[in-house]
Structures are given as structure tokens and as C-alpha cells.
Design an enzyme around this catalytic site. Structure first.
Site: not given
Ligand code: ITT
Length: 192
Positions: A12-13, A70, A154, A174, A179
Site C-alpha cells: 500500500g505504501k 515509519d 484507512d 489520498k 501524512h
Molecule cells: P514497512 O515497515 O515494511 O514499511 P509496515 O506496514 O510494517 O511496512 P510500519 O511499521 O510503518 O509499516 O507500520 C505502519 C502501520 O500503520 C501500517 O501497517 C498500518 O497499519 C498503519 N498505517 C500507516 N500509514 C497508514 C495509512 O496511510 N493508512 C492506513 N494505515 C496506515
């Protein structure tokens, strides 16, 4: 084109950040393109510390400039939780739906509105220089899931001033407000 590896396993990111860097001098390479998404222990106390841990770990493997983020959700009535624990709030190997259900359960005893914000700490690392940027998006948690776009929290998050959840936004919409878009657009400008 300058190659930038995006140190994430989160598809998603990846979709969002690839769009942010479209039509720039940067080509975003994903860990999936490189054939390996290593498990990285994110044991920092802050978003920024965790973003740097990811960027440095991937830089050490590929010796190519890296970006990482993060991010997480902070709910006011839950004293800022899930915060840096957003990814695995409902436990190891939990799904996004499990995390969302846990938040909705915990908020049942609180009056509305349930104020919340998404935050994102983005970093660039090239083995020598560190560049940092930050973004946040304020809004509310609603009491049911709505929409199927996006990822994570989301479907239960409505941005301030909107009547739709982020999961009802297209990824382009979005990226107008999120953010992550704020953080990576700032990072992009700082990198020049
Ligand atoms: P990477 O560390 O591999 O980048 P991750 O999903 O583990 O992937 P994070 O440690 O940064 O990423 O955790 C972020 C979590 O916060 C993510 O899994 C979502 O549950 C939530 N999150 C972050 N940004 C979001 C967004 O734009 N929309 C919805 N949820 C989000």
C-alpha cells in the site's frame, strides 16, 4: 534517473510513494523488484528511529540510496495508541481487519467524536547523509468499516473536513492530503 530504493514490504505504501515520485528525476525501486524483502527488527522508540533503522538496513545490503518511512495511527482517547505499534496492534501475524476491530472495540466505551491522527516520518539515507521529513493527517475514527481502497486503518479513518473514510478515497486523492504524501513531498523537495 537517480535510483532510490524504497525500504518497505508494505505494498500500500509502495503504490502511494511510487505515485509521489512519478515525473521526477527519481526512479523508485522496490524490495520486490530486488527479489528480497528482508525481515527488519523495528525496535526504535520513535517513528523516526524506526524509519532510519529500515533505511540503514537496506542501504547496507544494496549500497544504493534508500528512502523509508515509519508511520502509524494515534487515537486521542486511547492515549496515542496504537502509535509506533500500529502494524501489529492486534498481535503478531494479525490482519489489518484485526487491528481495526481492536480499535473499534476499545473505543466502544468512549463518546464520539474519536479524534485521531496519522503520522509519517520519512527518511533518506545514502550511506553518509540523512534527510528527514514529517507529515500528519488529522481526523476521526468512525464506528464501522467503510471503503475498500488503501490499506491499514484507512476504512475506519475519516480525515477532518471530509465525509468519507480514506478507504473511500482514490490513491490520487489520498496523495493530495495524506501524512505520507506530506512527508515524502517534503523529502522530495529537500533532495532537490
Ligand atoms: P514497512 O515497515 O515494511 O514499511 P509496515 O506496514 O510494517 O511496512 P510500519 O511499521 O510503518 O509499516 O507500520 C505502519 C502501520 O500503520 C501500517 O501497517 C498500518 O497499519 C498503519 N498505517 C500507516 N500509514 C497508514 C495509512 O496511510 N493508512 C492506513 N494505515 C496506515
Amino acid at each position: 534517473m537517480n535510483k532510490l530504493i524504497f525500504a518497505t514490504g508494505n505494498k500500500g505504501k509502495l503504490k502511494e510513494v511510487k505515485e509521489i515520485f512519478e515525473n521526477t528525476n527519481y526512479e523508485i525501486i522496490s524490495l520486490y523488484d530486488l527479489g528480497e524483502v528482508p525481515e527488519i527488527i523495528e525496535d526504535g522508540d520513535t517513528y523516526e528511529a524506526n524509519a532510519l533503522i529500515k533505511a540503514k538496513a537496506i542501504y547496507e545490503i544494496h549500497k544504493t540510496p534508500v528512502i523509508a518511512d515509519d508511520s502509524g495511527l494515534s487515537v486521542e482517547q486511547l492515549n496515542g495508541k496504537p502509535g509506533v505499534y500500529s502494524a501489529r496492534y492486534a498481535g503478531e501475524n494479525c490482519t489489518y481487519a484485526d487491528n481495526n476491530k481492536k480499535i473499534l472495540d476499545e473505543l466502544k466505551s468512549f463518546p464520539t467524536p474519536h479524534k485521531a491522527k496519522f503520522v509519517c516520518s520519512a527518511v533518506f539515507y545514502d550511506g553518509k547523509n540523512i534527510t528527514r521529513a514529517f507529515g500528519e493527517l488529522r481526523g476521526y475514527i468512525i464506528s464501522e468499516f467503510k471503503g475498500t481502497n488503501g490499506f491499514g486503518y484507512d476504512p475506519i479513518f475519516v480525515p477532518e473536513g471530509s465525509s468519507r473514510t480514506l478507504a473511500q478515497f482514490s490513491s490520487e486523492d489520498k496523495n493530495e492530503i495524506s501524512h505520507r504524501a506530506i512527508a515524502f513531498n517534503t523529502l522530495k523537495d529537500l533532495l532537490g
